[in-house]
Scaffold this motif. Structure first.
Motif, PDB file in Angstrom:
ATOM      1  N   ASP A 175       4.515  -6.476   5.176  1.00  0.00           N
ATOM      2  CA  ASP A 175       4.025  -7.013   6.446  1.00  0.00           C
ATOM      3  C   ASP A 175       2.923  -6.144   7.054  1.00  0.00           C
ATOM      4  OD1 ASP A 175       5.563  -4.831   7.060  1.00  0.00           O
ATOM      5  OD2 ASP A 175       6.759  -5.815   8.620  1.00  0.00           O
ATOM      6  N   VAL A 176       2.236  -5.353   6.222  1.00  0.00           N
ATOM      7  CA  VAL A 176       1.184  -4.484   6.746  1.00  0.00           C
ATOM      8  C   VAL A 176      -0.167  -4.900   6.174  1.00  0.00           C
ATOM      9  CG1 VAL A 176       2.798  -2.570   6.991  1.00  0.00           C
ATOM     10  CG2 VAL A 176       1.409  -2.746   4.907  1.00  0.00           C
ATOM     11  N   ASP A 177      -1.219  -4.324   6.721  1.00  0.00           N
ATOM     12  CA  ASP A 177      -2.577  -4.592   6.250  1.00  0.00           C
ATOM     13  C   ASP A 177      -2.907  -3.596   5.150  1.00  0.00           C
ATOM     14  OD1 ASP A 177      -5.213  -5.123   5.797  1.00  0.00           O
ATOM     15  OD2 ASP A 177      -5.870  -4.908   7.868  1.00  0.00           O
ATOM     16  N   PRO A 235      -5.663  -2.614   2.657  1.00  0.00           N
ATOM     17  CA  PRO A 235      -7.087  -2.899   2.431  1.00  0.00           C
ATOM     18  C   PRO A 235      -7.409  -2.998   0.947  1.00  0.00           C
ATOM     19  CG  PRO A 235      -6.788  -0.608   3.038  1.00  0.00           C
ATOM     20  CD  PRO A 235      -5.449  -1.258   3.187  1.00  0.00           C
ATOM     21  N   SER A 276      -2.144  -7.807  -3.754  1.00  0.00           N
ATOM     22  CA  SER A 276      -3.471  -7.565  -3.188  1.00  0.00           C
ATOM     23  C   SER A 276      -4.453  -7.127  -4.268  1.00  0.00           C
ATOM     24  CB  SER A 276      -3.391  -6.497  -2.094  1.00  0.00           C
ATOM     25  OG  SER A 276      -2.594  -6.938  -1.013  1.00  0.00           O
ATOM     26  N   ARG A 304       0.091 -13.139   4.028  1.00  0.00           N
ATOM     27  CA  ARG A 304      -0.318 -11.843   4.570  1.00  0.00           C
ATOM     28  C   ARG A 304      -1.641 -11.404   3.972  1.00  0.00           C
ATOM     29  NH1 ARG A 304      -0.490  -8.859   8.761  1.00  0.00           N
ATOM     30  NH2 ARG A 304       1.638  -9.553   9.176  1.00  0.00           N
ATOM     31  N   TRP A 305      -1.808 -11.580   2.652  1.00  0.00           N
ATOM     32  CA  TRP A 305      -3.080 -11.186   2.020  1.00  0.00           C
ATOM     33  C   TRP A 305      -4.239 -11.983   2.601  1.00  0.00           C
ATOM     34  CZ3 TRP A 305      -6.499 -14.027  -1.083  1.00  0.00           C
ATOM     35  CH2 TRP A 305      -7.548 -13.283  -1.647  1.00  0.00           C
ATOM     36  N   ASN A 347      -4.914 -10.628   6.003  1.00  0.00           N
ATOM     37  CA  ASN A 347      -5.536  -9.305   5.918  1.00  0.00           C
ATOM     38  C   ASN A 347      -7.024  -9.403   5.589  1.00  0.00           C
ATOM     39  OD1 ASN A 347      -3.083  -8.088   6.450  1.00  0.00           O
ATOM     40  ND2 ASN A 347      -2.679  -7.490   4.329  1.00  0.00           N
ATOM     41  N   ARG A 348      -7.384 -10.373   4.758  1.00  0.00           N
ATOM     42  CA  ARG A 348      -8.788 -10.523   4.364  1.00  0.00           C
ATOM     43  C   ARG A 348      -9.560 -11.450   5.306  1.00  0.00           C
ATOM     44  NH1 ARG A 348      -6.851  -6.892   2.325  1.00  0.00           N
ATOM     45  NH2 ARG A 348      -6.610  -6.390   0.113  1.00  0.00           N
TER      46      ARG A 348
END
Length: 671
Positions: free
Chosen positions: A350-352, A354, A397, A428-429, A432-433
Motif C-alpha cells: 500500500d505504499v508508493d 517509485p 512494479s 496501487r501501481w 503510483n504512476r
C-alpha cells in the motif's frame, strides 16, 4: 554486450575504482584492492568530509591522487572504470543505477537490493546498458570455495545429501543499521545470503545445474523489538532431494562453518566466509580423513579483478557470482523473510514504490503494436499483461514498469486472483504512476461457482474498489453458466455499462454459440452486446483444457467463426502453457497437464516448424508462437503472464516478427 570502444579503452590501463559509501566494509575492500590489478582513484559520499577522510586513508596506504567529493563527481571522473557500492542496503539501488548510467562496471555489496523485484530491475538496467553488474559475495571468489565445489563435483564424498551452513553473530546493543528496519536491518539480508549462496553453489556442483533455488523452504525465527530478524533458521529442500539448514542472526553467535554430508563422508569448512591467512578444508570419507590447505589470499582483491575482467571481456557478470545466482538468491531471501513474517514498511503493497530504472531509461528497442477495440477510446497494445504472477508490489512494479516502458498499456486481472491482492497491486501501481487514463484494464468476474448475475454485480463493485477506480475499460465474465439464460447476463452487464462502470464487456471461456446467442438477444432487446471474447487460442491445437469450465477456439470451426465475426479475441495461454518454451518433448511425460492438452504428432510438428523459423529469424520459438497469434485474419490481443523482467522481454520479441500469410499457413501444417 559492452560496446567495443569501451573494451579497447580499458585494455590499455589499470582498472580505476571509485568507492561509493566509504564505511567499514569499504575499508576491507580498500585493503584488498592493494593485492589486485586495480587502484582507487575516487571516493563518493553524501558527506564530503567522510569521503575526504577515506581518500586520505587510501593515500596513506599508497594510493595516489584520490579525489573525494559527492557521488556524481566520483562517477564523472574519467579515470573510473568500475564502482564499488558499499552504502546501507536501501542505498544500493540508487547508486547502482547512477553508476550504470555513467557507463561504469559495478561491484555492489550484498544484498544487491532488499527484494527480488528491485534486484530484477537492477540486473535488467545493467544488461540494457551493457555494463557488468556483480554482487559482492567475496567468499565466492576465494580459491577455498572453488576447491570445495570441485570436491563436490568430483564425488569426493559421494552423492550429497545435506548441507549445514551458518553465519551469525551477536551485537552488543540494539543500535545502528542492523536494527533499523528503515534501512532493511536484520540478519537475513546482512549475512543470511552467505549460507544461502553457499548451499545453492554446492547443490549446483552436485547436480550439474546453475542458480539452484529450494523447491521447499520453511523457517522459524525471532523478530526483535525494533522489527528486524535477530535469529532465524531456514530448512530448504532442493529439486534433487538435497536438504540444507541455513542459520543467520545478529543477536546470537553460531559456529559460522559449512558442513556438507554425503553418502560416503563429509566436507567441513572451518572459515568459509572471511578466510584469514591459510585455510583448511577437512574431508572425512570412507578411506580416512584428509586436509587440504589453501594459501592465504584476499578475496576482496579477487572480486575487484573479476569485475574488471568482466568489463574488459564484455561480459554481463562474473562466473564466480552470476546474475542468475543473484536473482535466485534474492528470491530465496524473499521467501525466507516471508516465512518468518518480515516485510519492511517501505516495500508494503500500500505504499508508493517509485520506478527502478537507469537515468537513460534503458533500451526501448521493442516497437509495440496497437489495435482498436470498438468502445475503447484509447489505443490498445496488442500484447496484454496478465497480472497473476506478481507476488508483491515491488515485484509487480518492476515488471509492469518495463512493459509500460516498451509501450504496453493493457492489463488483465480478475476478481479471484490472489484473493483480491493482485487487483489491489495493479490499482496501487497505476495510482503510483498516475496513468489511469492511459491504461486499459481488463477485469473479470463471475467465476464458477459464483457465476450468476447477482454475483457478477457484487464482484464488479468490489473489483473497482480494490483497484481504486470507478470503471473497468473491459469487463468479462470469467466463466459461463449455461443454467442461466443468456439474456440475464446481458441485462446486468448492459445495466453497468449504462451506469458508466463498464466500457466494453464480453466473455472469457464462452463458446462461440453462447456469444452468438448473447449478441442476438442484445440486438433484439436494445442492449449492448458482447464486444470481446477471451478463450484459449494459439499455434498448438488444444485437445483438452487445463481447468474445468475453460473453452478453446483452436479448432478449424472456431477459427472460421472468429474470422467471420471479427470479434476481438484476447487469447489466454497462447504459448500453450510452455509447449513452445522448451518444456515439451515426446518422451517427457512428467507434466500430465501438458501431455493431456497438447501432446500429438501434429503439435510436435508445429513445434518443429516454429523452432526452424525461429532459428532462421534469430528469435526464440516462443516469439514465433506469439507472432503466429498476432498474424491471424481477425483481431487478436494475446495475454501473457511473465514471472520476471527477462520473461517479459523475451515474450515481447514476438512483436518484432512479421509473418507472411504463407508462413502462418505453413506453421499450422499447411503446405
Amino acid at each position: 554486450m559492452t560496446p567495443q570502444l569501451a573494451v579497447e579503452d580499458t585494455r590499455t590501463r589499470t582498472g580505476g575504482w571509485a568507492v561509493l559509501g566509504p564505511g567499514g566494509i569499504a575499508r576491507r575492500f580498500l585493503a584488498g584492492l592493494a593485492s589486485s590489478d586495480g587502484e582507487l582513484v575516487a571516493v563518493g559520499s553524501s558527506d564530503s568530509s567522510r569521503a575526504r577522510a577515506f581518500a586520505d586513508e587510501a593515500q596513506q596506504q599508497g594510493a595516489v591522487d584520490v579525489t573525494a567529493d559527492g557521488y556524481a563527481q566520483a562517477l564523472a571522473d574519467p579515470r573510473v572504470d568500475a564502482v564499488y557500492v558499499s552504502s546501507v542496503h536501501t542505498g544500493h539501488p540508487a547508486l547502482v543505477l547512477e553508476a550504470i548510467a555513467a557507463g561504469k562496471a559495478v561491484l555492489c555489496e550484498k544484498p544487491l537490493s532488499v527484494n527480488h523485484g528491485t534486484t530484477m530491475a537492477l540486473v535488467d538496467a545493467a544488461r540494457q546498458a551493457g555494463v557488468p553488474l556483480v554482487e559482492a559475495y567475496m567468499y565466492r571468489f576465494h580459491p577455498q570455495t572453488r576447491a570445495v565445489l570441485d570436491l563436490v563435483r568430483e564425488g569426493a564424498i559421494g552423492r550429497v545429501t545435506h548441507i549445514d551452513a551458518s553465519f551469525a553473530f551477536r551485537v552488543g546493543e540494539r543500535a545502528g543499521r542492523l536494527f533499523d528496519p528503515a534501512v532493511a536491518g536484520g540478519g537475513i539480508l546482512d549475512v543470511g545470503g552467505y549460507p544461502t549462496t553457499m548451499a545453492a553453489a554446492i547443490v549446483d556442483a552436485a547436480d550439474g545445474v546453475h542458480a539452484s533455488e529450494p523447491v521447499e523452504l520453511t523457517a522459524s525465527g525471532t523478530l526483535g523489538p525494533t522489527g528486524v530478524d535477530e535469529w532465524t533458521v531456514a530448512k530448504a529442500t532442493y529439486r534433487s532431494g538435497i536438504t540444507a539448514t541455513l542459520t543467520t542472526g545478529v543477536m546470537a553467535p553460531a559456529e559460522n562453518t559449512v558442513t556438507i554430508l554425503g553418502e560416503r563422508g563429509s566436507i567441513r569448512i572451518a572459515e568459509p566466509w572471511v578466510p584469514a591467512g591459510d585455510t583448511t578444508i577437512e574431508i572425512a570419507a570412507t578411506d580416512g580423513v584428509r586436509t587440504i590447505t589453501i594459501d592465504a589470499t584476499d578475496a576482496y582483491g579477487l572480486e575487484a579483478d573479476a569485475t574488471i575482467a568482466a568489463l574488459r571481456e564484455g561480459r554481463a557478470d562474473a562466473p564466480e557470482m552470476t546474475s542468475a545466482e543473484t536473482l535466485a538468491t534474492a528470491r530465496t531471501l524473499d521467501r525466507w523473510r516471508a516465512a518468518i513474517g518480515l516485510q519492511y514498511a517501505f516495500e508494503a503493497d500500500d505504499v508508493d514504490i517509485p520506478p527502478v530504472r537507469a537515468a537513460s531509461g534503458g533500451s526501448t528497442a521493442t516497437v509495440m503494436q496497437y489495435g482498436e477495440i470498438p468502445g475503447i477510446d484509447k489505443r490498445v497494445s496488442r500484447l496484454v499483461m496478465g497480472v497473476d504472477n506478481q507476488p508483491n508490489l515491488a515485484h509487480a512494479s518492476a515488471v509492469f514498469d518495463v512493459y509500460a516502458e516498451q509501450g504496453g498499456n493493457v492489463f488483465d486481472t480478475a476478481y479471484i486472483y490472489g484473493d483480491g491482492d493482485l487487483e489491489r497491486r495493479l490499482g496501487r501501481w497505476i495510482a503510483n504512476r498516475g496513468i489511469r487514463e492511459e491504461v486499459v484494464v481488463i477485469t473479470k468476474g463471475g467465476h464458477t461457482p459464483h457465476c450468476d448475475p447477482e454475483s457478477v454485480s457484487r464482484q464488479l463493485i468490489e473489483s473497482l474498489e480494490r483497484q481504486g477506480t470507478d470503471y473497468a475499460d473491459i469487463y468479462m465474465l470469467h466463466r459461463d453458466n449455461p443454467d442461466v439464460p443468456v439474456g440475464e447476463f446481458v441485462d446486468v452487464l448492459d445495466e453497468h455499462a449504462r451506469a458508466g462502470r463498464i466500457r466494453v464487456f464480453g466473455g472469457s471461456n464462452w463458446t462461440p454459440e453462447r456469444i452468438d446467442e448473447a449478441n442476438a438477444y442484445a440486438a433484439a432487446n436494445g442492449r449492448q452486446g458482447f464486444g470481446v471474447v477471451s478463450d484459449h487460442f494459439g499455434l498448438a491445437e488444444a485437445y483438452d483444457v487445463p481447468w474445468a469450465g475453460c473453452v478453446h477456439v483452436t479448432d478449424a470451426a472456431s477459427r472460421r467463426w472468429l474470422e467471420e465475426r471479427q470479434l476481438p479475441l484476447l487469447p489466454w495461454s497462447s504459448q500453450a502453457r510452455g509447449f513452445f518454451a522448451g518444456r515439451a518433448h515426446p518422451d517427457d511425460l512428467s507434466d500430465p497437464e501438458l501431455v493431456r492438452c497438447y501432446y500429438s504428432d501434429d503439435n510436435f510438428e508445429r513445434l518443429r516448424r516454429a523452432e526452424h523459423l525461429g532459428a532462421e529469424r534469430g528469435v526464440p520459438t516462443t516469439a514465433i508462437a506469439l507472432a503466429y497469434v498476432l498474424a491471424q485474419p481477425f483481431p487478436t490481443f494475446p495475454l501473457f503472464g511473465p514471472r520476471t523482467i527477462e520473461e517479459t522481454r523475451s515474450s515481447m520479441r514476438g512483436l518484432t516478427v512479421d509473418l507472411t500469410a504463407e508462413e502462418v499457413a505453413w506453421l499450422n501444417l499447411g503446405s
